[in-house]
Structures are given as structure tokens and as C-alpha cells.
Design an enzyme around this catalytic site. Structure first.
Site, PDB file in Angstrom:
ATOM      1  CB  CYS A   1       1.176  -1.984  11.424  1.00  0.00           C
ATOM      2  SG  CYS A   1       0.595  -2.619   9.864  1.00  0.00           S
TER       3      CYS A   1
ATOM      4  CG  ASN B   1       2.492  -1.250   5.864  1.00  0.00           C
ATOM      5  OD1 ASN B   1       3.087  -1.891   6.715  1.00  0.00           O
ATOM      6  ND2 ASN B   1       1.316  -0.688   6.088  1.00  0.00           N
TER       7      ASN B   1
ATOM      8  CG  HIS C   1       4.049   1.068  10.658  1.00  0.00           C
ATOM      9  ND1 HIS C   1       4.618   0.006   9.993  1.00  0.00           N
ATOM     10  CD2 HIS C   1       2.757   1.132  10.233  1.00  0.00           C
ATOM     11  CE1 HIS C   1       3.717  -0.554   9.210  1.00  0.00           C
ATOM     12  NE2 HIS C   1       2.581   0.110   9.331  1.00  0.00           N
TER      13      HIS C   1
HETATM   14  N1  ACO Z   1      -4.018   2.778  -8.408  1.00  0.00           N
HETATM   15  C1  ACO Z   1      -4.850   3.654  -9.030  1.00  0.00           C
HETATM   16  N2  ACO Z   1      -5.985   4.088  -8.472  1.00  0.00           N
HETATM   17  C2  ACO Z   1      -6.298   3.640  -7.233  1.00  0.00           C
HETATM   18  C3  ACO Z   1      -5.475   2.740  -6.552  1.00  0.00           C
HETATM   19  C4  ACO Z   1      -4.292   2.303  -7.184  1.00  0.00           C
HETATM   20  N3  ACO Z   1      -3.425   1.448  -6.606  1.00  0.00           N
HETATM   21  N4  ACO Z   1      -6.034   2.475  -5.349  1.00  0.00           N
HETATM   22  C5  ACO Z   1      -7.172   3.188  -5.292  1.00  0.00           C
HETATM   23  N5  ACO Z   1      -7.334   3.884  -6.438  1.00  0.00           N
HETATM   24  C6  ACO Z   1      -8.424   4.772  -6.795  1.00  0.00           C
HETATM   25  C7  ACO Z   1      -9.724   4.419  -6.105  1.00  0.00           C
HETATM   26  O1  ACO Z   1     -10.381   3.375  -6.784  1.00  0.00           O
HETATM   27  C8  ACO Z   1     -10.457   5.726  -6.189  1.00  0.00           C
HETATM   28  O2  ACO Z   1     -10.994   5.835  -7.508  1.00  0.00           O
HETATM   29  P1  ACO Z   1     -12.477   6.440  -7.737  1.00  0.00           P
HETATM   30  O3  ACO Z   1     -12.369   7.852  -7.223  1.00  0.00           O
HETATM   31  O4  ACO Z   1     -12.633   6.312  -9.191  1.00  0.00           O
HETATM   32  O5  ACO Z   1     -13.375   5.581  -6.912  1.00  0.00           O
HETATM   33  C9  ACO Z   1      -9.364   6.771  -6.071  1.00  0.00           C
HETATM   34  O6  ACO Z   1      -8.125   6.087  -6.363  1.00  0.00           O
HETATM   35  C10 ACO Z   1      -9.277   7.388  -4.702  1.00  0.00           C
HETATM   36  O7  ACO Z   1      -9.321   6.338  -3.727  1.00  0.00           O
HETATM   37  P2  ACO Z   1      -9.031   6.612  -2.208  1.00  0.00           P
HETATM   38  O8  ACO Z   1      -9.055   5.323  -1.480  1.00  0.00           O
HETATM   39  O9  ACO Z   1      -9.926   7.713  -1.725  1.00  0.00           O
HETATM   40  O10 ACO Z   1      -7.549   7.165  -2.329  1.00  0.00           O
HETATM   41  P3  ACO Z   1      -6.657   7.835  -1.231  1.00  0.00           P
HETATM   42  O11 ACO Z   1      -6.163   9.143  -1.688  1.00  0.00           O
HETATM   43  O12 ACO Z   1      -7.281   7.748   0.121  1.00  0.00           O
HETATM   44  O13 ACO Z   1      -5.379   6.882  -1.237  1.00  0.00           O
HETATM   45  C11 ACO Z   1      -4.491   5.100   0.093  1.00  0.00           C
HETATM   46  C12 ACO Z   1      -5.532   5.521  -0.937  1.00  0.00           C
HETATM   47  C13 ACO Z   1      -3.110   5.266  -0.535  1.00  0.00           C
HETATM   48  C14 ACO Z   1      -4.723   3.674   0.462  1.00  0.00           C
HETATM   49  C15 ACO Z   1      -4.621   6.040   1.312  1.00  0.00           C
HETATM   50  O14 ACO Z   1      -5.967   6.106   1.727  1.00  0.00           O
HETATM   51  C16 ACO Z   1      -3.788   5.579   2.438  1.00  0.00           C
HETATM   52  O15 ACO Z   1      -2.586   5.535   2.374  1.00  0.00           O
HETATM   53  N6  ACO Z   1      -4.423   5.242   3.586  1.00  0.00           N
HETATM   54  C17 ACO Z   1      -3.724   4.777   4.717  1.00  0.00           C
HETATM   55  C18 ACO Z   1      -3.642   3.335   4.566  1.00  0.00           C
HETATM   56  C19 ACO Z   1      -2.491   2.788   5.298  1.00  0.00           C
HETATM   57  O16 ACO Z   1      -1.455   3.375   5.386  1.00  0.00           O
HETATM   58  N7  ACO Z   1      -2.733   1.631   5.836  1.00  0.00           N
HETATM   59  C20 ACO Z   1      -1.800   0.986   6.528  1.00  0.00           C
HETATM   60  C21 ACO Z   1      -1.701   1.565   7.915  1.00  0.00           C
HETATM   61  S1  ACO Z   1      -2.081   0.431   9.045  1.00  0.00           S
HETATM   62  C22 ACO Z   1      -1.091  -0.820   8.649  1.00  0.00           C
HETATM   63  O17 ACO Z   1       0.051  -0.567   8.351  1.00  0.00           O
HETATM   64  C23 ACO Z   1      -1.650  -2.166   8.603  1.00  0.00           C
END
Ligand code: ACO
Length: 325
Positions: free
Chosen positions: A115, A282, A252
Site C-alpha cells: 500500500c 482500499n 492512502h
Molecule cells: N463483519 C462482521 N463482523 C466482523 C467482520 C465483518 N466484516 N470482520 C470482523 N468481524 C468481527 C470479528 O470476527 C470479531 O468478532 P468476535 O469479537 O466475535 O471475535 C469482531 O468483529 C471484532 O474484530 P476485530 O478484528 O477486533 O475488529 P476491529 O474493530 O479491529 O475492526 C478492522 C476490524 C476493520 C479490520 C480494523 O481492525 C481495521 O481497520 N484495521 C486496519 C486494517 C487496515 O486498514 N489494513 C489495511 C492497512 S494496510 C494496507 O492497506 C494493506
């Protein structure tokens, strides 16, 4: 003191036709529009057609950038494509784009920093353009991230989309101060010790598969705001401008919460942040030039304004760039 700067003379973008909504995804993976919007800000993403390779997205983006610059493919002597989803293992996507747009024999290669690839590629291009080794350079960010998804992993498959954006860089004379047009400052970083947080679990020299994107989302999130903020401040210092003097932040587009977190930490007015994450999701290396293109086309970003570009991605890699249009 007169200096040669790498000046952005044209910007273009291309998004494939198919639009996939959150509700479309909820038909086959356990998620909801509400969850995705609340946690990420994403509402839709574009997906490349099965017969579209990444070069098929990159080539029209490049042609649009050339048109905006008043140039043609015949002028191009250097093409750098930032991508993590190439058409083929080799040749480089840049050489395929060169053939598809009809550019003459010149220099063409890819940069792989996931990214952060577009910011890295701009820095590499600056080394050619500002040193007089290129008169007309295309820097392209192009991705088909949907091809790397495990469609059973709801934690990742809802986050990514496909697209391409491009800029034309040409040498321009500057006075050597912060009023110059062009690329004014950079900060690039990598920390290979954090590979496990975000990677693809396949590859040519390991298991021979393309593999799927794997991510510890909450860990990536934790590093993103701190890392990006540090790089933004370092790039601004490299350019010799205060962060507060920047007209537009063009980040980004990973997650609206990361964009908001960085803006808050740096005291940036959210109204100065160009966000396309709701419509594009993304698109990895493509997201910054696509957001630049959007901001220019809708009239917000104007010639002469100061932009701060920033990104973080797999590696981990991250970085930022200050550019005056
Ligand atoms: N729909 C519904 N529930 C979901 C989903 C979904 N799509 N995805 C995860 N969950 C659930 C999980 O299973 C978990 O459930 P549980 O508590 O029963 O186990 C719950 O939601 C919380 O999961 P987390 O992973 O802790 O959720 P979080 O609030 O951290 O959000 C997310 C997840 C959106 C991925 C967040 O962590 C994030 O945005 N991180 C940054 C990732 C990113 O931006 N990456 C790209 C940057 S680098 C690049 O661009 C390559």
C-alpha cells in the site's frame, strides 16, 4: 539557488465498471452493511472483470494522466508501476503498460511496497526526473486486490477494491524554496519484523501459489496512526514546511477510522482530508493517485496547492511525501 524539481503535470484515474456494495458481500459472507460502515467507512468498492488484468486498469489511468499533462505516450521515457498484484510473475507491469499505451523504448519497472508503493515509487521517480534522467515519467499505482482475497475471511474480504491512478512527472526549474512546484520532501520507512501483521500466504519461491491476504487488523490499526503520523511530520520537516501549512492531505485509503485518527493526532482539520474510502475501499498502491484525481476533478485541489500524501501497508512499510502541484 535554481534547482530542478520533479513536477506533477497531470493526474488520471481508472476504476473498473463493476461496483460491489456491502450488501452484495453480505449475501455470501457473515457481515453487514452496518458493521462495515461503522468500522471502516466503506460502502462500495470496484471489482475488475475476470478478463481484466492490472495492466488493463493501469493503461487507461496512464492515458488520462498524459492527457491532463498535455502529453502523449510518445513523450514517455520512464514508467514506474507500484503494484502488488501483477499480471504475470514477470515481465513487470510497467513494460506491459508501455506496450499497451504505445510508449517508445525507455525505462520501465515495478516497485513493490504494497500500500505504500505509490509513495515509494514517487521517491524512486524523483531520482530520475530531478537528476535529468527522465523528461516525462509516468508513476502509476495499480491493483487488483480482490484477486488476493479469501472470500471466507470476513475480516479482510470486505476491505479491498480494484483500481488504478497515475501521475505524470516532468522536470521543472525551482528557486529551491517551499514555493517551488514539485516533490519537496519524503519520509520512507519499513519494519520487516512486523511481516506477520499483514502478508499474503503464498508466493513464487515458497509454495508456488498466489495465496491470500492475511491480516491482524487490530494490530495493523494500532501501528497505523502512530507510524503514519511520524512519517507525515518527517516528510514535512524534509520539505521545510509546517504540517499546518498543507492545503490537502491525500492519504492512502485504508479505513476512515485511520484517516480520522491521523488527522486528530496531527491537529489536521478533517475538512482538509481527501477521502474516497467510502466508494473505493482500499485499493492499496492505487488509492493515493485515485484520491488525487478525485480531488482535482471535483475542484477541491487546485494548481499551486501543497499536498501531503501518506500510506502504510504490508512489510510493514510506510511513508509520506510533500508535493506542491
Ligand atoms: N463483519 C462482521 N463482523 C466482523 C467482520 C465483518 N466484516 N470482520 C470482523 N468481524 C468481527 C470479528 O470476527 C470479531 O468478532 P468476535 O469479537 O466475535 O471475535 C469482531 O468483529 C471484532 O474484530 P476485530 O478484528 O477486533 O475488529 P476491529 O474493530 O479491529 O475492526 C478492522 C476490524 C476493520 C479490520 C480494523 O481492525 C481495521 O481497520 N484495521 C486496519 C486494517 C487496515 O486498514 N489494513 C489495511 C492497512 S494496510 C494496507 O492497506 C494493506
Amino acid at each position: 539557488m535554481s534547482v530542478v524539481r520533479s513536477v506533477v503535470t497531470g493526474v488520471g484515474g481508472y476504476l473498473p465498471d463493476e461496483v460491489v456494495t456491502n450488501s452484495d458481500l453480505a449475501k455470501f459472507v457473515d457481515t453487514s452493511d452496518e458493521w462495515i460502515v461503522e468500522r471502516t467507512g466503506i460502502r462500495t468498492r470496484h471489482r475488475a472483470a475476470p478478463d481484466q488484468a492490472v495492466s488493463d486498469l493501469a493503461a487507461p489511468a496512464a492515458e488520462r494522466a498524459l492527457r491532463a499533462a498535455g502529453r502523449t505516450a510518445a513523450d514517455v521515457d520512464l514508467i514506474i508501476v507500484a503494484t502488488t498484484t501483477p499480471d504475470l510473475t514477470f515481465p513487470a507491469v510497467a513494460t506491459i503498460v508501455q506496450r499497451k499505451i504505445g510508449a517508445p523504448v525507455g525505462i520501465a519497472f515495478d516497485v513493490q511496497a504494497v500500500c505504500s508503493g505509490f509513495v515509494y515509487a514517487l521517491s524512486v521517480a524523483d531520482g530520475f526526473v530531478a537528476r535529468g534522467r527522465s523528461r516525462c515519467c509516468l508513476v502509476i499505482g495499480a491493483e487488483t486486490m480482490t484477486r488476493l482475497m479469501d472470500w471466507e475471511d470476513r475480516g479482510t474480504c470486505v476491505l479491498f477494491g480494484d483500481g488504478a491512478g497515475a501521475v505524470v512527472l516532468e522536470p521543472g526549474e525551482g528557486a529551491g524554496n517551499t514555493e517551488d512546484r514539485g516533490l519537496l520532501g519524503f519520509a520512507l520507512r519499513a519494519d520487516g519484523g512486523k511481516q506477520d501483521l499483514l502478508y499474503v500466504d503464498g508466493g513464487v519461491s515458497t509454495d508456488g501459489r498466489i495465496g491470500h491476504l492475511r491480516m491482524q487488523g487490530n494490530q495493523v490499526f494500532r501501528h497505523a496512526v502512530v507510524n503514519i503520523s511520524e512519517a507525515v511530520e518527517a516528510a514535512a520537516a524534509d520539505a521545510g514546511v509546517p504540517v499546518a501549512s498543507v492545503d490537502w492531505f491525500v492519504p492512502h485509503q485504508a479505513n476512515q477510522r485511520i484517516l480520522d485518527g491521523v488527522a486528530k493526532r496531527l491537529g489536521i482539520d478533517p475538512a482538509k482530508v481527501i477521502s474516497t474510502v467510502a466508494e473505493h475501499a482500499n485499493t492499496s498502491a492505487a488509492s493515493i493517485p485515485l484520491a488525487m484525481d478525485q480531488g482535482i476533478r471535483d475542484g477541491r485541489i487546485k494548481p499551486g496547492q501543497l499536498l501531503l500524501l501518506e500510506a502504510m501497508g504490508g512489510g510493514l512499510t510506510w511513508g509520506a511525501c510533500v508535493v506542491r502541484l
